[in-house]
Design an enzyme around this catalytic site. Structure first.
Site, PDB file in Angstrom:
ATOM      1  N   GLN A 262      -7.635  17.171   5.619  1.00  0.00           N
ATOM      2  CA  GLN A 262      -6.559  16.819   6.555  1.00  0.00           C
ATOM      3  C   GLN A 262      -5.230  17.210   5.918  1.00  0.00           C
ATOM      4  O   GLN A 262      -5.094  17.217   4.696  1.00  0.00           O
ATOM      5  CB  GLN A 262      -6.601  15.341   6.954  1.00  0.00           C
ATOM      6  CG  GLN A 262      -6.581  14.310   5.849  1.00  0.00           C
ATOM      7  CD  GLN A 262      -5.219  14.060   5.241  1.00  0.00           C
ATOM      8  OE1 GLN A 262      -4.222  14.620   5.686  1.00  0.00           O
ATOM      9  NE2 GLN A 262      -5.199  13.257   4.198  1.00  0.00           N
TER      10      GLN A 262
ATOM     11  N   SER B 277      -6.206  15.252   1.444  1.00  0.00           N
ATOM     12  CA  SER B 277      -7.438  14.910   0.738  1.00  0.00           C
ATOM     13  C   SER B 277      -8.487  15.996   0.943  1.00  0.00           C
ATOM     14  O   SER B 277      -8.571  16.593   2.014  1.00  0.00           O
ATOM     15  CB  SER B 277      -7.967  13.538   1.172  1.00  0.00           C
ATOM     16  OG  SER B 277      -8.094  13.471   2.558  1.00  0.00           O
TER      17      SER B 277
ATOM     18  N   GLU C  63      -8.878   7.400  12.879  1.00  0.00           N
ATOM     19  CA  GLU C  63      -8.836   7.074  11.446  1.00  0.00           C
ATOM     20  C   GLU C  63      -8.723   5.567  11.251  1.00  0.00           C
ATOM     21  O   GLU C  63      -9.323   4.997  10.362  1.00  0.00           O
ATOM     22  CB  GLU C  63      -7.653   7.800  10.791  1.00  0.00           C
ATOM     23  CG  GLU C  63      -7.642   7.675   9.281  1.00  0.00           C
ATOM     24  CD  GLU C  63      -6.654   8.641   8.613  1.00  0.00           C
ATOM     25  OE1 GLU C  63      -6.741   8.795   7.399  1.00  0.00           O
ATOM     26  OE2 GLU C  63      -5.796   9.230   9.318  1.00  0.00           O
TER      27      GLU C  63
ATOM     28  N   ASN D 116       0.137  -0.428   5.596  1.00  0.00           N
ATOM     29  CA  ASN D 116      -0.114  -1.687   6.315  1.00  0.00           C
ATOM     30  C   ASN D 116       1.185  -2.281   6.856  1.00  0.00           C
ATOM     31  O   ASN D 116       1.152  -3.029   7.836  1.00  0.00           O
ATOM     32  CB  ASN D 116      -0.832  -2.676   5.399  1.00  0.00           C
ATOM     33  CG  ASN D 116      -2.298  -2.299   5.231  1.00  0.00           C
ATOM     34  OD1 ASN D 116      -2.691  -1.173   5.556  1.00  0.00           O
ATOM     35  ND2 ASN D 116      -3.093  -3.225   4.745  1.00  0.00           N
ATOM     36  N   GLU D 117       2.308  -1.959   6.231  1.00  0.00           N
ATOM     37  CA  GLU D 117       3.590  -2.411   6.792  1.00  0.00           C
ATOM     38  C   GLU D 117       3.793  -1.780   8.173  1.00  0.00           C
ATOM     39  O   GLU D 117       4.190  -2.450   9.125  1.00  0.00           O
ATOM     40  CB  GLU D 117       4.749  -2.024   5.863  1.00  0.00           C
ATOM     41  CG  GLU D 117       4.832  -2.864   4.587  1.00  0.00           C
ATOM     42  CD  GLU D 117       3.825  -2.438   3.526  1.00  0.00           C
ATOM     43  OE1 GLU D 117       3.238  -1.342   3.654  1.00  0.00           O
ATOM     44  OE2 GLU D 117       3.609  -3.206   2.575  1.00  0.00           O
TER      45      GLU D 117
END
Lengths: 351, 390, 351, 390
Positions: free
Chosen positions: B125, B164, B247, B373-374
């Site tokens: 990606q 990645s 995702e 996560n924020e």
């Protein structure tokens, strides 16, 4: 009751700070990592700064400083993630050898030898080099062993600046046996945990500082990420934990020579508080850094890895927590107001 | 509501279990972020495909079995239960694959899906850019359309990062600015590119464990046919969001993965019960319960999707839940390892061959990648709860 | 494997929701609090809605719905902080009496009587009124007692809509004894914990919704406080916990009649997950509300107080956690992939 | 660094301990938020003053003993150790008192401090307004200067809220806009007013436990002499910030308070050890350790202040630490009470006479009042760490 450092102590700390931040920069560490070895050629300079003999009496050529002051030095060493085995050599071996009237203390202070430690709490020896010696503690013996007589097996740590080895040996010089050896091993463990806590405080401060700097510089959504409340709160929480861990560690240093159980309890608290602050700060730091914190390109990884290693040294959280549990929940130690400094004062109902 | 598997589902499970028992490598493969490990993982993908297990939910024509979501979950349970290797093809099969199904032309599907399922083409990606991390719309890389010798190309310029698998993979996908002065979410297109194309340079990035798990990709006059564009020109953001949804959604982190970790954590606890602190057992139980909750939530969502429901912004809850659970499980394990926590897989003494440390490192990335996560909490607050944007 | 509710169940839920949100508004509750008594005059209407006989078979005049559907009803009752003892009467007593072929089940469904519960897990009876009966569970007896024969002592709860009483009595009608009584008591405990978990889910959703509404409306520093990331993240975290607690509770309902230990484990998980979600949401909600949340002027307090009460009912977190501990850490129950629905399928290595 | 008490400190401790042993009421007083309880607490303040213990850190001339901070901490330790009543005068002695010492005229000090220390005048704070909660600068209440019959007055108009103690207290203090069109922090003045003045109306607010722990104060043409202004006109914000600093700082929440709670928590754990979950003991220990840490940090700060140091924005850390610790301790206690957690002090069965529930309610306010913990974390991030304002 005076919970402040002396001017002397603070000046020594400031000197150490200036020296270490100039010499042991992230670039230096990066160079050591790339060269594949923690090059410890800088030791003579540390000796010259007085670090090796910091706790060795004047009479044996040391600075004769206090344990409290050594915590400040350990903090500075932690702040720069110094790879040299300062705590082992100067924090544990040197004062112990001095107390045993061994010539080795003066030799350490003079830089002639380096003495590392091997202790039942730690499965490996760190930074063992040719020419070094090892002070080995076990249940019933304290031995001094020359590196030349030691068979070692290298053990790989995630911290590229820790060089661990299993040691095996037959030839030893016995310094103490029986009960005395047990007492010495316990003392070494207290000092090891305390000074490691000091290093953890320094590492924590460094991680917060580098995250702060990154948050000011790094832009996302058109603004510095440090403007986001979530980023602020991650770092404010880490900062608060650090502020409240510091006096806990300083107290443990100041009461190390007092009542044995209280000292042990104070050290347990110090190691737990410093390790918790450091672990939390490491996770906050990588979260603030985002992807770059996950790489060798940012400095952060060296500090996080050191934290993970030190958390397990000289008794991990479980080890110390079980001791607190035995004293507080299942023992009879008094708690509540007026008991914190009990062994030194009135308190705890003697009156 | 009937939480019993059907006979057909039990039969399917048996089939998966039997096949895996006969094929999963006896020894764990080396890290897929090493040259040797990558090729061994690619071989494993080919083995999987030989049994027709490459991507069981895909239609038969693209190398799949047309399985539904419950069967997919059963497959995953057996896969993790058998200790089978990580899926080196995950960027392709879990992210790009579903995107191709939804937005690709028939020609694109026929061209790309079968080799993807077969492990013959491994995908990287290319979401992020140096200044577009959590702020994905800050994309600067450009794709300029040119015609030469009667053929239409995009000329790619710019830089991607945190890509990645890119060090060893064959193909990459990402979004590029096809409308020169467009801003933010507009004027972007979704483009597929071979990583060995002229003008593409890969610079590996060393991650925490020292391996090159991701890379920067530099584009300097790299040309790809216009047919490599997925969807319409300018539709890139919309497609990328759909992909990012996959995702964060069901497939990337199937519950079995965390249930394996919880089980290993219970084992680790039992081995250390005598020396750890009193709270440790309950912390382990809380992890087990949360892994169960994640499994239950996934089955619940899968059932609703199969009944015609849709997955929305609450997928952001998934991302938060699994990533924080994974970090917590590994944090507790690291704590139990004590003085041996620092040992890598290369150390003979390392507990469980260093997998806990490795897993802890990986878990620290969980709350960061695929949208921190924020950001996920912002999304939940704004889209699920209707709180105002700042 | 089908983890969805039926259309019937969802329609019943929607009907209950519409009815309850219209009838049991915060204003109604406020009126009850001010009048100093939880006026339960609304019970006949609940009977008419079919709530009392929700779990009673058609043949006895009930709706004959499933436990799963009752969880949805309990959620709706929790969402409006309904004071009436729905779980006791309709969730526990009615189906149990129906299973014992007691006429009382039909009488409950018809609204002729209300049967409350007294159970070793709960020290008090809630909402006991004149004319009610009490199903009392103990280790070796299940008894049905008329309120007229009961001596009660009032006990003050922080929740102004819970009217607790200690009960003492001699005159009883014994419904079951010995092993059968133990089984019934265990079943009552399962249902009590499960449906209380359902109520907690509803309370949690309500607290999140009212905090969301407040955060949109309340302005500080010139903007709605809901624009602040800290406020967003408090509520997003609470919402996430709720999302992940729901399927845990639904699973427990769907497997209540399966393998006994698995059912017990599923209920323990349900109660723990719902109570944790609710406790966390209550703290998030008051933090988002600020000062006003600390008063009788906002509705929040009624919901928080109900949460604190329900967390301790039908086994508190400790009670259920100890059971999980005995099964998972110290028992031999298989864990890992393919074991979650094990008692119903292949899995756990039978193959 | 020497963490032993001196002989003089031990002697002082003995003196405090002996006096308290002879004077602390045998039974706990009723809540100070009830009419009866308030007067009994006022009586206790008078008793304290009779022994010259009203506010030991104040100069002798104002009814104090000129104690230093370490002696203050010793006094507090003995005070909490003896289970002495809450200080109904706390808004006065801990907040306004120090402010008066710093900003008051000699006449103001002489007028207000002695009756404050004696419990003869109990003070309410009036910080907040309906639209100025955490945003303290959004003050709208006005003080307009007028001259009548040769005397200078302020005419107070507007509304304050969350005013603790205001229902029963004698005096209040707060900031008012003295410059008509001023904005935010400017044009405010710090004014003292008698709560029984004409034009002042008090509306009690019922708090969680049903008591009227705070009130709204309405000002409608209420007149106070100009001499009731503390500091210069327009200096109100500056003075209020200093007062708020005291509130977040050392004195409001002395460590002994939390050490008592930690000790009670340990007792509660011992009584319930057989039935609580395995992690409970360690959670209790963590509270004990944090209460110790709070004590150590306070002594550390006090020592530095005595050596000439100053307390800065890091006081915000204090507020976060004690308030979250207090909530956590009470949350754990509530959990241990199980089905009896809901019982109030009026229930015969209530464990420890309902003090845990009462304490839990109170602890929930901790992260909110005196500036929410969210605001405190912003302050730490911006002032201690130098992060940019949004």
């Amino acid at each position: 009751m005076d919970f402040t450092f002396t001017t002397d102590e603070l000046e020594l700390r400031d000197g150490a700070r200036e020296y270490l931040r100039g010499r042991c920069t992230p670039e230096t560490l990066r160079g050591l990592v790339e060269s594949g070895t923690a090059d410890l050629a800088g030791w003579p300079e540390l000796v010259e700064m007085g670090f090796a003999g910091f706790l060795v009496p004047d009479s044996a050529g040391g600075l004769g400083m206090s344990d409290t002051a050594f915590v400040l030095l350990a903090e500075e060493a932690g702040y720069v993630a110094m790879p040299e085995p300062l705590v082992d050599v100067a924090g544990i071996a040197a004062p112990l050898l001095a107390a045993l009237d061994s010539d080795a203390a003066a030799q350490i202070a003079a830089g002639a030898i380096r003495v590392l430690t091997s202790h039942p709490l730690n499965p490996y020896v760190n930074q063992l080099g040719t020419g070094d010696q090892v002070l080995r503690f076990s249940d019933d013996k304290v031995e001094l062993i020359a590196a030349a007589d030691i068979e070692t097996t290298t053990v790989d740590s995630i911290d590229p600046l820790r060089q661990l080895a299993h040691i095996e040996t037959a030839e030893t010089a016995i310094l103490a046996e029986g009960v005395e050896a047990g007492t010495l091993a316990a003392r070494a463990a207290l000092r090891g945990a305390l000074f490691t806590a000091g290093e953890l405080l320094g590492l924590t401060a460094a991680m917060i500082d580098m995250s702060r700097a990154y948050a000011v510089e790094r832009k996302q959504f058109g603004v510095a990420i440090g403007t986001f409340q979530a980023v602020k709160h991650h770092l404010a929480t880490a900062f608060t934990r650090l502020e409240f861990a510091r006096p806990v560690v300083y107290r443990a240093a100041a009461t190390l020579d007092g009542d044995e159980r209280r000292a042990r309890l104070a050290v347990a608290h110090a190691k737990i508080a410093a390790a918790d602050a450091a672990t939390g700060a490491a996770e906050a730091a990588i979260q603030v850094h985002g992807g770059i914190g996950y790489t060798f390109e940012a400095d952060l990884h060296l500090f996080m890895k050191r934290v993970w290693a030190l958390c397990g040294l000289w008794g991990d959280r479980h080890h110390h927590m079980r001791f607190v549990d035995s004293e507080i929940l299942h023992g009879h130690l008094q708690t509540g107001p007026a008991t914190t400094f009990a062994a030194n004062g009135l308190a705890s109902g003697q009156h | 509501m009937d939480l019993r598997y059907t006979d057909e589902q039990d039969q399917f499970r048996r089939e998966v279990r039997d096949w895996l028992a006969g094929h999963v490598p006896a020894e764990p493969l080396p890290s897929l972020d090493t040259p040797e490990g990558f090729e061994l993982h690619r071989d494993w993908e080919r083995t999987l495909e030989s049994g027709n297990w490459g991507m069981v939910t895909w239609p038969v024509e693209y190398g799949g079995r047309g399985c539904n979501l419950i069967e997919w979950l059963i497959f995953e349970e057996e896969y993790y239960r058998a200790g089978a290797p990580l899926r080196v093809s995950q960027n392709g099969i879990f992210l790009l694959g579903p995107t191709l199904m939804e937005f690709g032309t028939d020609a694109q599907k026929a061209r790309f899906l079968p080799p993807m399922a077969a492990g013959d083409e491994i995908w990287a990606q290319a979401w992020s850019e140096p200044n577009a991390g959590s702020d994905m719309a800050a994309i600067r890389s450009r794709a300029t359309r040119v015609t030469e010798n009667g053929e239409d190309f995009y000329v790619l310029e710019g830089q991607k990062t945190w890509s990645s698998r890119a060090v060893f993979a064959d193909w990459g996908f990402g979004i590029f600015r096809t409308e020169p002065d467009s801003k933010r979410h507009k004027g972007l297109s979704f483009i597929l590119f071979p990583l060995d194309a002229d003008g593409i340079t890969i610079r590996p990035i060393r991650q925490l464990d020292g391996d090159a798990g991701f890379a920067e990709i530099f584009f300097d006059d790299a040309r790809v046919p216009v047919a490599n564009r997925l969807g319409d020109e300018g539709q890139g953001w919309h497609i990328a969001m759909a992909t990012a949804g996959f995702e964060r959604g069901l497939m990337l982190r199937s519950p079995a993965r965390f249930q394996v970790t919880a089980r290993r954590l219970i084992e680790l606890y039992r081995q250390n019960a005598e020396r750890v602190s009193p709270a440790t057992g309950e912390r382990v139980i809380e992890c087990y319960l949360d892994a169960e909750a994640y499994c239950l939530n996934t089955y619940y969502t899968a059932s609703r999707l199969m009944a015609g429901g849709r997955i929305g912004s609450e997928a952001s809850c998934n991302k938060i839940f699994w990533s924080e659970l994974d970090r917590r499980m590994h944090r507790i394990a690291m704590s139990m390892l004590g003085a041996r926590a620092e040992l890598t897989e290369h150390a003979a003494d390392a507990v469980d061959a260093g997998r806990w440390l490795d897993g802890y490192l990986f878990s620290l990335a969980g709350p960061i990648y695929a949208g921190t996560n924020e950001i996920q909490r912002n999304i939940i607050a704004e889209r699920c709860l209707g709180l105002p944007r700042a």
